[in-house]
Write a protein that holds these residues in place. Sequence first.
Motif, PDB file in Angstrom:
ATOM      1  N   ASN A   1       1.565  -1.460  -0.320  1.00  0.00           N
ATOM      2  CA  ASN A   1       0.047  -0.111  -0.135  1.00  0.00           C
ATOM      3  C   ASN A   1       0.736   1.653   0.214  1.00  0.00           C
TER       4      ASN A   1
ATOM      5  N   SER B   1       2.212   4.614  -1.308  1.00  0.00           N
ATOM      6  CA  SER B   1       1.951   6.263  -0.775  1.00  0.00           C
ATOM      7  C   SER B   1       2.624   7.743  -2.028  1.00  0.00           C
ATOM      8  N   LYS B   2       3.257   7.773  -1.737  1.00  0.00           N
ATOM      9  CA  LYS B   2       4.384   8.571  -1.867  1.00  0.00           C
ATOM     10  C   LYS B   2       6.296   8.089  -2.548  1.00  0.00           C
TER      11      LYS B   2
ATOM     12  N   SER C   1       5.320   3.449   1.697  1.00  0.00           N
ATOM     13  CA  SER C   1       4.172   3.235   1.960  1.00  0.00           C
ATOM     14  C   SER C   1       3.279   4.434   2.748  1.00  0.00           C
ATOM     15  N   GLN C   2       1.797   4.417   2.847  1.00  0.00           N
ATOM     16  CA  GLN C   2       0.454   4.807   3.799  1.00  0.00           C
ATOM     17  C   GLN C   2       1.024   4.657   4.727  1.00  0.00           C
ATOM     18  N   LYS C   3       1.413   4.029   5.063  1.00  0.00           N
ATOM     19  CA  LYS C   3       1.602   3.052   7.130  1.00  0.00           C
ATOM     20  C   LYS C   3       2.793   4.730   7.884  1.00  0.00           C
TER      21      LYS C   3
ATOM     22  N   TYR D   1       4.142   7.080   5.530  1.00  0.00           N
ATOM     23  CA  TYR D   1       3.500   8.151   5.293  1.00  0.00           C
ATOM     24  C   TYR D   1       2.727   9.084   6.248  1.00  0.00           C
ATOM     25  N   GLU D   2       1.558   8.258   6.825  1.00  0.00           N
ATOM     26  CA  GLU D   2       1.102   9.030   7.477  1.00  0.00           C
ATOM     27  C   GLU D   2       1.331   9.840   8.630  1.00  0.00           C
TER      28      GLU D   2
END
Length: 445
Positions: A109, A111-112, A303-305, A307-308
């Motif tokens: 997953n 993200s960036k 990943s989103q994890k 990046y968040e």
Amino acid sequence: MTNIAEIADMDRRTVLHPFTYLKNYSAGETDPTIVETGKGVRIRDASGREYLDGFAGLYCVNVGYGRTEVAEAIARQAYKLAYYHSYAAHTTEELARLSDRLVRMAPGNMSKVFYGLSGSDANETQAKIVWYYNNLRGKAQKKKIISRERGYHGCSVVSGSMTGLSFYHDHMDLPVSGILRTGVPHFYRGAMPGETEEAFSQRRADELEALILAEGPETVGAFIAEPVLGTGGIAPPPAGYWPKIQAVLKKYDVLLIADEVVCGFGRTGAMFGSDLYGMDPDLITVAKGLTSAYVPLSAAIVSQKVYEVMEEATPRVGSFSHGYTYSGHPIGAAAANAVLDIVERENLARQSATKGAYLLQRLKAEFEQNPIVGEVRGVGMLAAIEFVSDRGSRASFDPGLKVGARISQAARNRNLIARAMPHGDILGFAPPLVMTEAEIDEMIA
Ligand code: PLP
């Protein structure tokens, strides 16, 4: 007309070449190869001699040499806008398009995408992101990074330290502190008598767990590995390895950095090595095949994890203070988009699977029974022959004999480039993914 002697002399006097015996070169004992042109799977030197490139440069020219559509994309972007930086949300159309497709293509997953110029600097970025992420989460102790013996992650200070081959450290004060090492999953070399692949994988996963527990899970931030071991000897993982490793990492909240610098974009027969082995990385490093080396470009995909956490900290920490003048270079992005168009249109990952199976079958048929061949192995368009002095005991040759280097040289004398891997007596094959079966036959012959 090329003046070969003049170029050679200039070069000898002024270029500090990587991985070169400096004194032998400056003393004129070895000559430069002046590479002039490339087309398809071949390069030609200034004397007109042509080589079949069985290693795609340094396993990077995946779409082959001389692809005019890539050159044209580079030229178009250079005429339009050769450069602008990507700091403070400046961008270009090519950069936005490339990032969008990478996030969609990548496993897990994601993200960036953060851009650099080499696999080494991208892995350096990954280490900083691991440290940053854990600082921001209030886990300031959770910083150690585990890599594998014989893993290769680059040559800069932290990436070079993560590299698990000692000759990259010698006399250069590496590794730096905070980098730990665990065992390599090379079945032929590491398995105990009678051990199955699954049992060997379990043993490697148990060792990893023991290391994390010994250090304290609260001090271990990440594990970095190539899906398929590359420079350390081209060795696909044994059955069950990745799921078992992944389970340990998840148990102790240790990030997985998948170093896809070689494996990414079709080399293993899947788009990413992580896809092939069902890995679920938190961070992915790509370079090489991203532009097929037409221009330098690398990326650290986040990943989103992860990046968040980075995003949510903005009010506290301000801007993300990491970046290079050339991060997101528009010409690099244009080249990558043109290359990925080819990778997708020509289905190079699938081609790599089918032609790679053919390559491995031919290598096994021709060489597996040879008295000095211990193992023929590979996956996708990535293969190796390991030489031994005794097949029964798997004893290596005396390193002073330089058997791998001499066999590579013998191939070269017959106009074939097959790389003597820097560790052990291993001959590596990683041709452009566009190599045809007829060209594979030529290489084997
Ligand atoms: N990671 C892997 C798996 C590599 O094979 C390499 C280079 O061969 C690197 C990182 C370093 O890339 P670069 O040479 O572009 O710095």
